[in-house]
Design an enzyme around this catalytic site. Structure first.
Site, PDB file in Angstrom:
ATOM      1  N   PRO A  48       0.798  -1.418   0.141  1.00  0.00           N
ATOM      2  CA  PRO A  48       0.219  -0.350   0.284  1.00  0.00           C
ATOM      3  C   PRO A  48       0.987   1.303   0.525  1.00  0.00           C
ATOM      4  O   PRO A  48       1.280   1.816   1.340  1.00  0.00           O
ATOM      5  CB  PRO A  48      -0.836   0.210   1.037  1.00  0.00           C
ATOM      6  CG  PRO A  48      -0.275  -0.925   1.893  1.00  0.00           C
ATOM      7  CD  PRO A  48       0.674  -1.741   1.403  1.00  0.00           C
ATOM      8  N   ASP A 223       5.660   2.380   2.575  1.00  0.00           N
ATOM      9  CA  ASP A 223       4.708   1.473   2.440  1.00  0.00           C
ATOM     10  C   ASP A 223       4.067   1.511   3.725  1.00  0.00           C
ATOM     11  O   ASP A 223       4.269   1.327   4.803  1.00  0.00           O
ATOM     12  CB  ASP A 223       5.210  -0.046   2.886  1.00  0.00           C
ATOM     13  CG  ASP A 223       5.056  -1.366   3.324  1.00  0.00           C
ATOM     14  OD1 ASP A 223       3.669  -0.822   3.464  1.00  0.00           O
ATOM     15  OD2 ASP A 223       5.782  -2.545   2.757  1.00  0.00           O
ATOM     16  N   HIS A 224       2.592   1.720   3.787  1.00  0.00           N
ATOM     17  CA  HIS A 224       1.779   2.430   4.719  1.00  0.00           C
ATOM     18  C   HIS A 224       1.569   1.265   5.938  1.00  0.00           C
ATOM     19  O   HIS A 224       0.958   1.258   6.710  1.00  0.00           O
ATOM     20  CB  HIS A 224       0.188   2.895   4.608  1.00  0.00           C
ATOM     21  CG  HIS A 224      -0.366   3.750   4.823  1.00  0.00           C
ATOM     22  ND1 HIS A 224       0.348   4.371   5.870  1.00  0.00           N
ATOM     23  CD2 HIS A 224      -0.980   4.515   4.488  1.00  0.00           C
ATOM     24  CE1 HIS A 224      -0.578   5.170   6.826  1.00  0.00           C
ATOM     25  NE2 HIS A 224      -1.407   5.939   5.755  1.00  0.00           N
ATOM     26  N   ARG A 225       1.758   0.007   5.830  1.00  0.00           N
ATOM     27  CA  ARG A 225       1.632  -1.047   6.874  1.00  0.00           C
ATOM     28  C   ARG A 225       2.763  -0.841   7.929  1.00  0.00           C
ATOM     29  O   ARG A 225       3.122  -0.728   8.788  1.00  0.00           O
ATOM     30  CB  ARG A 225       2.660  -2.321   6.290  1.00  0.00           C
ATOM     31  CG  ARG A 225       1.106  -2.529   5.323  1.00  0.00           C
ATOM     32  CD  ARG A 225       1.543  -4.168   4.163  1.00  0.00           C
ATOM     33  NE  ARG A 225       2.931  -3.949   3.512  1.00  0.00           N
ATOM     34  CZ  ARG A 225       3.392  -4.779   2.900  1.00  0.00           C
ATOM     35  NH1 ARG A 225       2.703  -5.658   2.914  1.00  0.00           N
ATOM     36  NH2 ARG A 225       4.589  -4.533   2.167  1.00  0.00           N
TER      37      ARG A 225
END
Ligand code: CAO
Length: 250
Positions: A48, A223-225
Site C-alpha cells: 500500500p 509502505d503504509h503498513r
C-alpha cells in the site's frame, strides 16, 4: 496467472490486434525491462503506497556544492549524492525507514547498516546499483562510486549482487525535469525518495519580503503498513534540516 490476466477475481485486460486500427511496429521488451517490470508490478500490487510530497531549501547546499566542486573537480558532487548523506542521517533517526517486513509479515527487521540504492536510467532499462556503507564513506567517495557504477550499469549491466541489500533507494529525475512523481518502492525496502528538478522560487524572508531561494522537490513513497503519514512528514522535515547543514559534506 498469464500475461493478459490481472488479479484473481478481476477480468483479464482484453487482447487486441492493434493492426486492425492502423499501422504498428512490434518491438520485444529487453530482458531488463521484463525483469524490472515484473518487480515493479509486484511492488505496486502488493504494497500500500502513499507518496508524500515536500520541497526543501537547498540554496546553502548549492553554494557549498559549487565551492566543493571548484576545489575538488575530480569527484563532482551532485544533489543525489548529498541527499544520500542526508538520507543516512534520517535512517539513523527514523529506523522504521531502514527496515523490511520479515518473511511472515509479522515482524519488522531493523537494519544497522546503511546501503543506499540509486535508480539509474540505462538504454536497456532501469537498474538500481547499491552503494554500501554510505555512513562510513565521504561524499567524495560516494560521488566517485556512483559515477563509476552508473557508467558500468549503462555500458555492461550489473550483477544481482551489485543491486542487492539496499536499505532505501533514491530515484533522481532532477537532471531531466518534473515537479513531482510517485516512485515505486524497491521491495523489500519500505520507502523510496524521488527527486525532481530544483527550481528558483520566491519565499517569504524574515520580514515577510520575498526572497529568491532554490527549492528541491522531494517525493517520498512509503509502505503504509510500516510507516505513517506523520512519520513521512517528519522524515522530509529532518532531511531539510540535514540539507541546510554542513555535515552532509563530510
Ligand atoms: N535539479 C537540477 N539539476 C540537477 C538536479 C536537480 N534536482 N540533480 C542533478 N542535477 C544536475 C547535475 O548537477 C548535473 O548538472 P551539471 O552537469 O551541469 O553539473 C546534471 O543534472 C546531470 O547529473 P547526472 O545525471 O550526471 O548525475 P546525478 O548525480 O544527478 O544523477 C543518476 C546520477 C545515475 C542518478 C542519474 O544519471 C540517473 O540515471 N537518473 C535516472 C533515475 C530514474 O530513471 N529514475 C526513475 C525511476 S522510475 O522509472
Amino acid at each position: 496467472m498469464s500475461e493478459s490476466e490481472t488479479k484473481p477475481g478481476l477480468p483479464p485486460i482484453p487482447e487486441h490486434d492493434f493492426s486492425e486500427f492502423g499501422e504498428v511496429e512490434v518491438n520485444p521488451l529487453s530482458k531488463i525491462q521484463r525483469l524490472t517490470g515484473s518487480f515493479l508490478a509486484r511492488s505496486w500490487a502488493t504494497i500500500p503506497h502513499v507518496t508524500h510530497h515536500d520541497e526543501v531549501d537547498i540554496t546553502e547546499m548549492e553554494n557549498r556544492r559549487r565551492a566543493y566542486n571548484a576545489e575538488s573537480p575530480a569527484a563532482k558532487l551532485t544533489a543525489p549524492v548529498l541527499l544520500a548523506k542526508a538520507l543516512v542521517a534520517a535512517l539513523k533517526s527514523f529506523p522504521q525507514f531502514n527496515a523490511s517486513l520479515d518473511n511472515s509479515g509479522k515482524a519488522l527487521v531493523i537494519k544497522k547498516y546503511y546501503h543506499v540504492g540509486f535508480a539509474v536510467d540505462t538504454p536497456a532499462g532501469l537498474l538500481v546499483p547499491v552503494i554500501r556503507d554510505c555512513d562510513k564513506k565521504s561524499v567524495g567517495e560516494i560521488a566517485s562510486e556512483l559515477s563509476e557504477i552508473a557508467i558500468k550499469a549503462r555500458e555492461k549491466g550489473l550483477t544481482m549482487a551489485e543491486m542487492s541489500g539496499g536499505c532505501m533507494t533514491i530515484s533522481s529525475l532532477g537532471h531531466i525535469g518534473g515537479t513531482a512523481f510517485t516512485p515505486i518502492i524497491n521491495a523489500p525496502e519500505v520507502a523510496i525518495l524521488g527527486l525532481t528538478r530544483t527550481r528558483t522560487q520566491a519565499v517569504p524572508g524574515p520580514s515577510g519580503e520575498p526572497v529568491w531561494r532554490q527549492m528541491l522537490p522531494l517525493s517520498l513513497s512509503y509502505d503504509h503498513r510500516v510507516i505513517n503519514g506523520a512519520d513521512a512528514a517528519r522524515f522530509t522535515g529532518f532531511l531539510a534540516e540535514q540539507i541546510a547543514g554542513e555535515e552532509i559534506f563530510q
